[in-house]
Design a protein around this motif. Structure first.
Motif, PDB file in Angstrom:
ATOM      1  N   PHE B 136       0.813  -1.220   0.000  1.00 37.65           N
ATOM      2  CA  PHE B 136       0.000   0.000   0.000  1.00 37.65           C
ATOM      3  C   PHE B 136       0.849   1.274   0.000  1.00 37.65           C
ATOM      4  O   PHE B 136       0.311   2.381   0.018  1.00 37.65           O
ATOM      5  N   PHE B 180      -6.029   2.719   3.666  1.00 33.36           N
ATOM      6  CA  PHE B 180      -7.428   2.339   3.795  1.00 33.36           C
ATOM      7  C   PHE B 180      -8.276   3.586   3.568  1.00 33.36           C
ATOM      8  O   PHE B 180      -8.446   4.409   4.454  1.00 33.36           O
ATOM      9  N   GLY B 181      -8.759   3.751   2.373  1.00 30.11           N
ATOM     10  CA  GLY B 181      -9.527   4.939   2.017  1.00 30.11           C
ATOM     11  C   GLY B 181      -8.860   5.766   0.937  1.00 30.11           C
ATOM     12  O   GLY B 181      -9.519   6.556   0.265  1.00 30.11           O
ATOM     13  N   GLY B 231     -11.740   4.714  -2.943  1.00 29.52           N
ATOM     14  CA  GLY B 231     -11.159   4.478  -1.629  1.00 29.52           C
ATOM     15  C   GLY B 231     -11.308   3.058  -1.126  1.00 29.52           C
ATOM     16  O   GLY B 231     -10.852   2.725  -0.037  1.00 29.52           O
ATOM     17  N   GLN B 232     -11.921   2.203  -1.931  1.00 28.74           N
ATOM     18  CA  GLN B 232     -12.186   0.830  -1.487  1.00 28.74           C
ATOM     19  C   GLN B 232     -11.068  -0.143  -1.882  1.00 28.74           C
ATOM     20  O   GLN B 232     -11.136  -1.341  -1.575  1.00 28.74           O
ATOM     21  N   ALA B 234      -7.905  -0.851  -0.958  1.00 29.00           N
ATOM     22  CA  ALA B 234      -7.189  -1.669   0.029  1.00 29.00           C
ATOM     23  C   ALA B 234      -8.084  -2.777   0.563  1.00 29.00           C
ATOM     24  O   ALA B 234      -7.641  -3.912   0.786  1.00 29.00           O
ATOM     25  N   MET B 235      -9.342  -2.434   0.740  1.00 26.67           N
ATOM     26  CA  MET B 235     -10.321  -3.416   1.212  1.00 26.67           C
ATOM     27  C   MET B 235     -10.506  -4.527   0.181  1.00 26.67           C
ATOM     28  O   MET B 235     -10.523  -5.727   0.515  1.00 26.67           O
ATOM     29  N   THR B 238      -7.355  -6.698   0.078  1.00 23.08           N
ATOM     30  CA  THR B 238      -7.250  -7.561   1.261  1.00 23.08           C
ATOM     31  C   THR B 238      -8.212  -8.728   1.161  1.00 23.08           C
ATOM     32  O   THR B 238      -7.872  -9.870   1.485  1.00 23.08           O
ATOM     33  N   GLU B 239      -9.420  -8.459   0.693  1.00 25.99           N
ATOM     34  CA  GLU B 239     -10.392  -9.533   0.494  1.00 25.99           C
ATOM     35  C   GLU B 239      -9.901 -10.517  -0.576  1.00 25.99           C
ATOM     36  O   GLU B 239      -9.976 -11.744  -0.406  1.00 25.99           O
TER      37      GLU B 239
END
Lengths: 82, 381
Positions: B136, B180-181, B231-232, B234-235, B238-239
């Motif tokens: 990141f 994150f964001g 902004g999604q 990183a989410m 990670t998923e």
């Protein structure tokens, strides 16, 4: 224990690596302050999904929904009633 | 708790084993020598629906559960001796799963049919010259414009990059925010102005997989290129890692089982000092450890896959499976060379190639050291 306190308890005791000088407030910024990152959200989601028997995915997985204890509790309530 | 495959899964696995042996293995050594990615074999795999398994039927997929998909790739890893091709296939599936999980219905309808049919090749672009494990910390930027986003930056060592028709790009869309964001994901077409792909990079192993650089220079993409929400990223990433760290180890576990099987056969047939070398305890113990690791790896793999099928979080379980299986594979490949002596070192035989191919498994999708860090954190350390 109500939703906010359950979330506060989990973040404080299961996610934070360092003790806090003051307890987390409902509107303290969790993402901006680095208390929660993307992996932290996954850990938190495991807790929320198991405790409240719900699923949080897709559009719900945005930083705004995890920015504070209040916003997380709102997300939980929204998913519980949907 | 049920530790057996269903009759349908058993039948699918047999079909895939026969397919891989007949269609994918001939010429694998030569393709490795030439670092050749075979589009023809890719198309054959697509025709076998290997790129469609987990995707919804309404978007051209087969609608299988994830455990079945993992079982098929486990069989493919066992039978297919072209590890680079397997990695190319799994890279495509991971891109597709991210689209399934986060894209809009319109994007799914537009993207998934070509992806699932293998007509278009996908690459996921995360790694940069200055950010590998610290993913990141990327610098590639996505500046919001009136008509969409302006992309600038470079990615490197990206699987499928030199042959990709579409790229799932992760870029910083808000530098004021933390990862994150602040990171978003975009779909970029190969013919987009300002986008270019470099040549395939030469590598130690997985030489039939193409890895390369992607450059974005004032590359304008429309707002509809955003996957998920701003902004999604990183989410989303990670998923995706939870799925990737299950699907790739499925192939690795299959490879490990093949190495074990071939090593046992060799240990029975090869004679020294008047007996088969398998009768020497030093050799037998190597094979016993291979078997033990394969059995434990299977438990870790399928428990992680079952969690994902149940829509549960499995960061701990998938990192554990990925770490254990990749390290076990590398050790098995090394032991396979050792017990063959000089023959193991010769390129004429396959043990040498399997060892070279195995090394990357402890590097990509998070190094073994990063997996340990994750496991420690998720254990509450």
């Amino acid at each position: 224990m109500d939703t906010k306190n359950a979330i506060r308890d989990f973040i404080t005791h299961e996610m934070l690596r360092h003790a806090l000088e003051t307890p987390l407030g409902d509107d303290d910024q969790l993402v901006e302050s680095g208390i929660i990152d993307s992996l932290g959200v996954m850990t938190l989601l495991s807790f929320l999904e198991e405790r409240y028997a719900l699923q949080i995915s897709g559009d719900d997985l945005i930083p705004d929904n995890f920015s504070s204890i209040s916003s997380i509790a709102s997300l939980v309530e929204m998913r519980r009633t949907s | 708790m049920n530790f057996t495959f269903t009759p349908d899964q058993v039948a699918m696995r047999k079909t895939i084993v026969d397919f891989a042996r007949q269609e994918l293995n001939p010429g694998a050594a030569e393709r490795d020598r030439q670092s050749l990615f075979s589009r023809q074999l890719w198309d054959k795999c697509a025709a076998m629906h290997l790129l469609a398994l987990p995707f919804p039927e309404q978007y051209g997929g087969d609608g299988f559960d994830f455990v079945t998909t993992v079982a098929v790739y486990h069989a493919l890893g066992y039978a297919c001796k072209d590890a680079g091709l397997l990695h190319a296939l799994t890279a495509q599936l991971i891109c597709g799963l991210q689209i399934v999980l986060f894209a809009s219905d319109e994007q799914k309808a537009a993207l998934l049919p070509d992806l699932a049919a293998g007509r278009l090749i996908y690459a996921q672009a995360m790694t940069e010259p200055g950010s590998g494990s610290d993913a990141f910390a990327m610098h590639t930027s996505a500046q919001k414009t009136e008509s969409g986003y302006l992309l600038n930056g470079a990615k490197t060592m990206i699987s499928n990059a030199p042959v990709a028709d579409r790229v799932l790009l992760f870029a910083v869309s808000d530098s004021e925010k933390k990862a994150f964001g602040g990171i978003s994901c975009f779909i970029v077409a190969r013919d987009a102005a300002g986008f270019s792909a470099g040549k395939a990079m030469d590598k130690l192993g997985l030489r039939t997989l193409t890895n390369g650089e992607l450059v974005f220079s004032d590359c304008q993409v429309p707002a509809s290129a955003l996957i998920g929400r701003a902004g999604q990223g990183a989410m989303l990433f990670t998923e995706a890692m939870e799925w990737e760290r299950t699907l790739i180890p499925a192939c690795l576990l299959g490879e490990q089982e093949r190495i074990l099987e071939e090593s046992v056969r060799y240990a029975r047939e090869r004679r020294a000092f008047g007996q088969s070398i398998g009768e020497f305890q030093a050799v037998a113990h190597k094979l016993a450890r291979m078997k033990m690791n394969a059995e434990l790896g299977a438990l870790a793999l399928y428990s992680a896959a079952a969690l994902k099928d149940q829509h549960k979080r499995a960061a701990l379980e998938t990192s554990t499976a990925k770490l254990f299986i990749s390290e076990s594979l590398k050790q098995a490949a090394l032991d396979a060379v050792q017990l063959r002596g000089g023959y193991g070192y010769m390129t004429e035989y396959e043990a040498e190639r399997e060892l070279r191919d195995s090394i990357a498994s402890t590097l990509y999708s998070g190094t073994s050291e990063m997996q340990l860090n994750l496991i420690a954190r998720l254990t509450g350390v």
